[in-house]
Design an enzyme around this catalytic site. Structure first.
Site, PDB file in Angstrom:
ATOM      1  N   ASP A  91      -8.697  -5.461  11.399  1.00  9.38           N
ATOM      2  CA  ASP A  91      -7.824  -6.322  12.227  1.00  9.38           C
ATOM      3  C   ASP A  91      -6.034  -5.860  11.872  1.00  9.38           C
ATOM      4  OD1 ASP A  91      -8.512  -9.725  11.128  1.00  9.38           O
ATOM      5  OD2 ASP A  91      -7.461  -8.050   9.954  1.00  9.38           O
ATOM      6  N   SER A  92      -5.952  -7.068  12.699  1.00 10.51           N
ATOM      7  CA  SER A  92      -3.674  -6.432  12.893  1.00 10.51           C
ATOM      8  C   SER A  92      -3.833  -7.090  12.216  1.00 10.51           C
ATOM      9  CB  SER A  92      -3.479  -7.147  14.411  1.00 10.51           C
ATOM     10  OG  SER A  92      -3.761  -8.277  14.643  1.00 10.51           O
ATOM     11  N   GLY A  93      -4.609  -8.317  11.098  1.00  8.40           N
ATOM     12  CA  GLY A  93      -3.986  -9.953  10.238  1.00  8.40           C
ATOM     13  C   GLY A  93      -3.154 -10.479  10.822  1.00  8.40           C
ATOM     14  N   GLY A  94      -3.547 -10.536  12.197  1.00 11.33           N
ATOM     15  CA  GLY A  94      -2.556 -11.930  13.353  1.00 11.33           C
ATOM     16  C   GLY A  94      -3.464 -13.272  13.307  1.00 11.33           C
ATOM     17  N   ASP A 145      -1.559  -8.616  18.259  1.00  9.12           N
ATOM     18  CA  ASP A 145      -1.088  -9.678  19.412  1.00  9.12           C
ATOM     19  C   ASP A 145      -0.618 -10.796  19.385  1.00  9.12           C
ATOM     20  OD1 ASP A 145      -4.482  -9.962  19.841  1.00  9.12           O
ATOM     21  OD2 ASP A 145      -3.459  -9.842  17.964  1.00  9.12           O
ATOM     22  N   GLN A 188      -4.310 -10.114  26.177  1.00  3.25           N
ATOM     23  CA  GLN A 188      -4.661 -11.510  26.294  1.00  3.25           C
ATOM     24  C   GLN A 188      -3.977 -11.674  27.655  1.00  3.25           C
ATOM     25  OE1 GLN A 188      -4.768 -13.110  23.812  1.00  3.25           O
ATOM     26  NE2 GLN A 188      -5.470 -12.039  22.184  1.00  3.25           N
ATOM     27  N   ASP A 265     -17.698  -8.294  17.433  1.00  7.30           N
ATOM     28  CA  ASP A 265     -17.669  -8.567  15.646  1.00  7.30           C
ATOM     29  C   ASP A 265     -17.389 -10.195  15.459  1.00  7.30           C
ATOM     30  OD1 ASP A 265     -14.939  -8.915  16.237  1.00  7.30           O
ATOM     31  OD2 ASP A 265     -15.202  -9.845  14.705  1.00  7.30           O
ATOM     32  N   CYS A 303     -40.323  -9.147  13.046  1.00  8.40           N
ATOM     33  CA  CYS A 303     -39.507  -7.904  12.119  1.00  8.40           C
ATOM     34  C   CYS A 303     -39.582  -7.326  11.289  1.00  8.40           C
ATOM     35  CB  CYS A 303     -38.033  -8.853  12.428  1.00  8.40           C
ATOM     36  SG  CYS A 303     -36.596  -8.401  11.069  1.00  8.40           S
ATOM     37  N   CYS A 305     -37.760  -5.883   8.757  1.00  9.61           N
ATOM     38  CA  CYS A 305     -37.365  -5.867   8.411  1.00  9.61           C
ATOM     39  C   CYS A 305     -37.683  -5.955   6.179  1.00  9.61           C
ATOM     40  CB  CYS A 305     -35.287  -7.185   7.915  1.00  9.61           C
ATOM     41  SG  CYS A 305     -35.842  -8.319   7.950  1.00  9.61           S
ATOM     42  N   CYS A 308     -38.574 -10.475   6.304  1.00 14.03           N
ATOM     43  CA  CYS A 308     -39.878 -10.512   6.893  1.00 14.03           C
ATOM     44  C   CYS A 308     -41.078  -9.692   6.704  1.00 14.03           C
ATOM     45  CB  CYS A 308     -38.952 -10.742   8.200  1.00 14.03           C
ATOM     46  SG  CYS A 308     -37.978 -11.589   9.076  1.00 14.03           S
ATOM     47  N   HIS A 333     -31.520  -9.735   6.529  1.00 17.10           N
ATOM     48  CA  HIS A 333     -31.976 -10.196   7.893  1.00 17.10           C
ATOM     49  C   HIS A 333     -31.635 -10.963   8.674  1.00 17.10           C
ATOM     50  CE1 HIS A 333     -35.053 -11.534  10.538  1.00 17.10           C
ATOM     51  NE2 HIS A 333     -34.471 -13.553  10.876  1.00 17.10           N
TER      52      HIS A 333
END
Lengths: 415, 397
Positions: A91-94, A145, A188, A265, A303, A305, A308, A333
């Site tokens: 990401d930009s850090g903003g 942004d 935006q 994300d 699940c 995984c 589980c 999990h």
């Protein structure tokens, strides 16, 4: 442009695609775990691969502080430094700057703030953000942004939207590696449809490899949230990936995918794991709860995984919030759950059974049929019939239908 | 559990043995290390990463039953079928020992004739033989030590004698309460008193136990007091039964224990190194020589490196060039340095993997030396070359 986006299947607005990035070929819709400081808390790379993570996120702000982008460049980029063989996004850090630093100030030049290391005044400009991201070397980089919380109203939102458009040009000019890093622009405009429209048009004109829908997932009501997503996905180009930043809850991901978004994300799955909460098809399971101490079932019987398959709620209960291992197992999990959700979204669209998947998902999460109104509205726009999941007199049909139409009319843009 | 001595040296008490336990895939050679755990799993190495450690060397775990008092009832453990089922570690050998030397520490002042006392994360607990045996029968470990009244080295003779009396009585209680016997290891205490050590060993040797747990070490006795105490005990114990000890964690102490005839060790060394940000780098040369080829070990004492040192910020090499552990095969010192700086859990996971791997390899090299008959030379070389480095340091600084 350093990516290739090929749509493999559709259902109305929803799409399943293959996203080819320099380091990895991905399937969308997909969820990207957040590896803030060059690691997904507590999990090793081979565990992440086994779970099915395709892209992980690194936070420019944190990495620029430690170990610094110069060191990462010397190490051959973050991929090399972490030894992560698949794709990465920075990401930009903003956002961090604005959310973490109380004394941050945004001007036309950039974001001024006090360095948390030594208190020196610092400035993050679009140029600087892109430079740092060029050094880090991720497959996808984000434009800086001017991000404003959706809970704010007034002229600030308009100012931020126009500034974002001016900054995208500076980002594009500063970007030294367009052949192996994809610069995504961020839409935006707060909750204002007109501002959003202007921003989308402005970014699309710049012909970027991909677009993100930003400024959401910050506390706005769900009804406003889905409408902004719907508006943006309708207006953004078909043939490029759409990334809804900061989303999030499994339900939100399903809705946004139905509306035509591809990438997501959020820190939620891993953060909630550290607080002892597991993600399950029914919603969440709070492992800290005393009742879990006697529960000999796995977290999620459906699940497959490692957690589980091998452990019970009772055992995890005795670990969570007390031992590092508890966090690790739950994070494992929860991320597996998110990857499984991503895979299911992709395959159900490709295999032509997306509406059935959505209905199953909602039925499991809302067994009493109390699907939230915003979900009903969003699914209607997405053209997915979820009436089988809703109780005979559900909230979404209880409202006076004329009110509904009124509200739709007010939003006079194509959604 | 089955144990057999394969080779015993005449020059010392050191011996190589073979331990078959549970449904471990292969017999485990001794002397061997039991991995320290917290509630049954390693502190940081998640279970799916355990197979990356040397096997079957890494298949022995030490578990303290007291850990589960914090949030898991014995009924639930029983319902789950015992520890192996609950931990998903069916192919591992589990030894239940109350004292884990990190979080479950014997508190001799609070022990009574009714039970032993431990400082635990749940506070100070009095554990009676009956309660202990109930935990054991629900947990079903492969090996378990009887309840002991461990005392530090500085207690009065009277208190020390009492600890032996109680430990013997509790051993008899444990045996009678758990008639299946399983594989009970009789606890031997006696502090730093040679006579009491001998008395305890003699009495325990009379009982029908599968092995011996030598307790009371690492509680304030001097490292030089130990050889005589260990020898006194070992001379009395039958050769063919395995000996497990607690509290001997450092490489020098391990060698000391092996020389006396100990077969199984648990150690807190790996844990302490890991949380301190240290990685083991001492030489695993067959001769025991510690003059490492890595002359660039900054902030090191030839035995370990401190990965927090800023000198490692840009070091893109693994901890040890020829180490085959997951950490060294995949990550660099620079990355671990960064993880430590930003307080990320992954640092401890990677370090615990490397340190465990390295320490297990150390045991392997020792076993080879015993097989070759060169154990005493190995031990001498190891101790002397380690000390030499310190001497050198002291003179130069």
């Amino acid at each position: 442009m350093a990516l290739h986006f090929e749509i493999l299947g559709r259902f109305n607005r929803a799409r399943a695609a293959q996203l080819t990035l320099p380091h990895f070929v991905c399937q969308t819709p997909l969820f990207m775990p957040v590896g803030t400081q060059g690691t997904i808390k507590g999990l090793t790379n081979n565990e992440l691969e086994r779970i099915g993570c395709q892209i992980i996120l690194g936070n420019t702000y944190h990495l620029a502080l430690r170990p610094t982008s110069e060191l990462l460049e010397e190490a051959g980029g973050l991929h090399n430094f972490m030894n992560w063989p698949r794709a990465m996004l920075t990401d930009s850090g903003g956002f961090q700057m604005v959310s973490l630093l109380h004394l941050a100030d945004i001007t036309e030049e950039g974001v001024t703030f006090q360095s948390p290391v030594d208190g020196k005044p610092m400035l993050l400009t679009p140029e600087e953000s892109i430079q740092i991201q060029n050094r880090i070397g991720a497959d996808i980089i984000m434009a800086l942004d001017d991000v404003v919380r959706t809970t704010i109203t007034g002229p600030r939102i308009e100012e931020a939207m126009y500034r974002t458009l001016r900054w995208i040009d500076r980002c594009i000019a500063a970007h030294k590696r367009p052949h192996d890093q994809n610069l995504f622009g961020i839409v935006q405009g707060g909750l204002d449809p007109e501002l959003r429209d202007i921003c989308v048009k402005g970014l699309v004109e710049r012909n970027l490899p991909g677009y993100a829908i930003g400024g959401l997932a910050g506390g706005e009501d769900k009804d406003s949230f889905w409408r902004v997503v719907a508006q943006c996905t309708a207006a953004l180009p078909e043939d490029k990936p759409r990334y809804v930043m900061g989303v999030g809850y499994p339900l939100d991901i399903v809705v946004c995918s139905a509306l035509g978004a591809d990438m997501y994300d959020c820190v939620y799955p891993t953060r909630t794991a550290r607080f002892g909460t597991a993600l399950v098809p029914e919603g969440v399971l709070k492992l800290k709860h005393r009742a879990m101490a006697e529960d000999t079932r796995p977290i999620d019987p459906t699940c497959p995984c490692m957690v589980c398959k091998n452990y019970t709620r009772a055992y995890i209960h005795c670990l969570v919030t007390k031992d590092a291992m508890g966090s690790q197992l739950l994070s494992y999990h929860n991320l597996y759950y998110m990857m499984r959700l991503s895979r299911n979204l992709h395959s159900s669209i490709v295999e032509g059974r997306f509406p059935e998947f959505v209905c199953d998902f909602l039925r499991t999460m809302f067994p009493k049929g109390d699907v939230p109104e915003w979900v009903c509205n969003a699914m209607e726009v997405a053209g997915i019939d979820i009436s089988s999941c809703c109780a005979p007199f559900p909230p979404c049909q209880e409202n006076d239908s004329s009110n509904e139409l009124e509200r739709f009319d007010k939003v006079k843009i194509e959604i | 559990m089955k144990f057999a001595v394969k080779k015993a040296l005449s020059s010392s008490g050191a011996r190589v043995g073979v331990l078959e336990v549970g449904i471990c895939p292969a017999p485990i050679e001794t002397p061997a290390l039991l991995l320290a755990t917290r509630k049954g799993l390693p502190h940081f190495i998640s279970p799916d990463l355990l197979p990356s450690l040397p096997s079957p060397d890494s298949n022995l775990l030490q578990v303290s039953p007291m850990h589960f008092l914090e949030g898991l009832s014995t009924t639930t453990i029983s319902k789950l079928g015992g520890l192996h089922q609950m931990l998903g570690l069916q192919q591992h050998g589990i030894a239940a020992v109350p004292r884990d030397s990190i979080q479950c520490l014997p508190e001799s002042k609070a022990a009574t004739k009714l039970g032993a006392s431990f400082e635990t994360p749940c506070g100070r607990l009095l554990i009676k033989p009956k309660d202990y045996v109930e935990m054991i029968s629900c947990m079903k470990p492969n090996i378990w030590a009887s309840l002991a009244d461990e005392v530090p080295a500085w207690v009065s003779e009277k208190r020390n004698k009492t600890s032996v009396d109680r430990t013997l009585r509790w051993l008899d209680d444990c045996i009678s309460l758990y008639p299946e016997a399983g594989s009970i290891f009789g606890a031997i205490v006696g502090g730093t008193n040679l006579e009491e050590r001998k008395r305890c060993a003699e009495e325990v040797a009379k009982r029908n136990v599968s092995g011996y747990w030598i307790g009371g070490f690492g509680l304030g006795e001097g490292i030089d007091e130990r050889p005589a105490l260990l020898r006194a005990v070992m001379d009395i114990l039958p050769d063919e039964k395995p000996r497990l000890t607690c509290g001997l964690g450092l490489p020098e102490e391990i060698l000391q224990g092996i020389a006396a005839g100990i077969d199984l060790f648990d150690s807190t060394y790996i844990y302490s190194l890991t949380v301190g940000g240290f990685a083991l780098t001492f030489s695993l040369d067959n001769s025991g020589e510690q003059h490492s080829l890595q002359s660039d070990q900054i902030g090191s004492d030839l035995t370990k490196i401190n990965l927090r040192a800023t000198a490692y910020r840009k070091d893109m090499s693994p901890i040890l060039e020829n180490c085959t552990c997951y950490t060294c095969k995949n990550h660099t010192k620079a990355y671990i340095n960064h993880l430590l700086n930003v307080h990320e859990m992954l640092a401890q996971t990677l370090l615990e993997i490397h340190n465990t791997h390295h320490f297990l390899r150390f045991f392997h090299v020792i076993r080879t030396a015993i097989q070759d008959g060169s154990f005493e030379e190995f031990r001498q070389a190891f101790l002397e070359s380690r000390r030499e480095h310190f001497k050198g340091e002291a003179i130069s600084t």
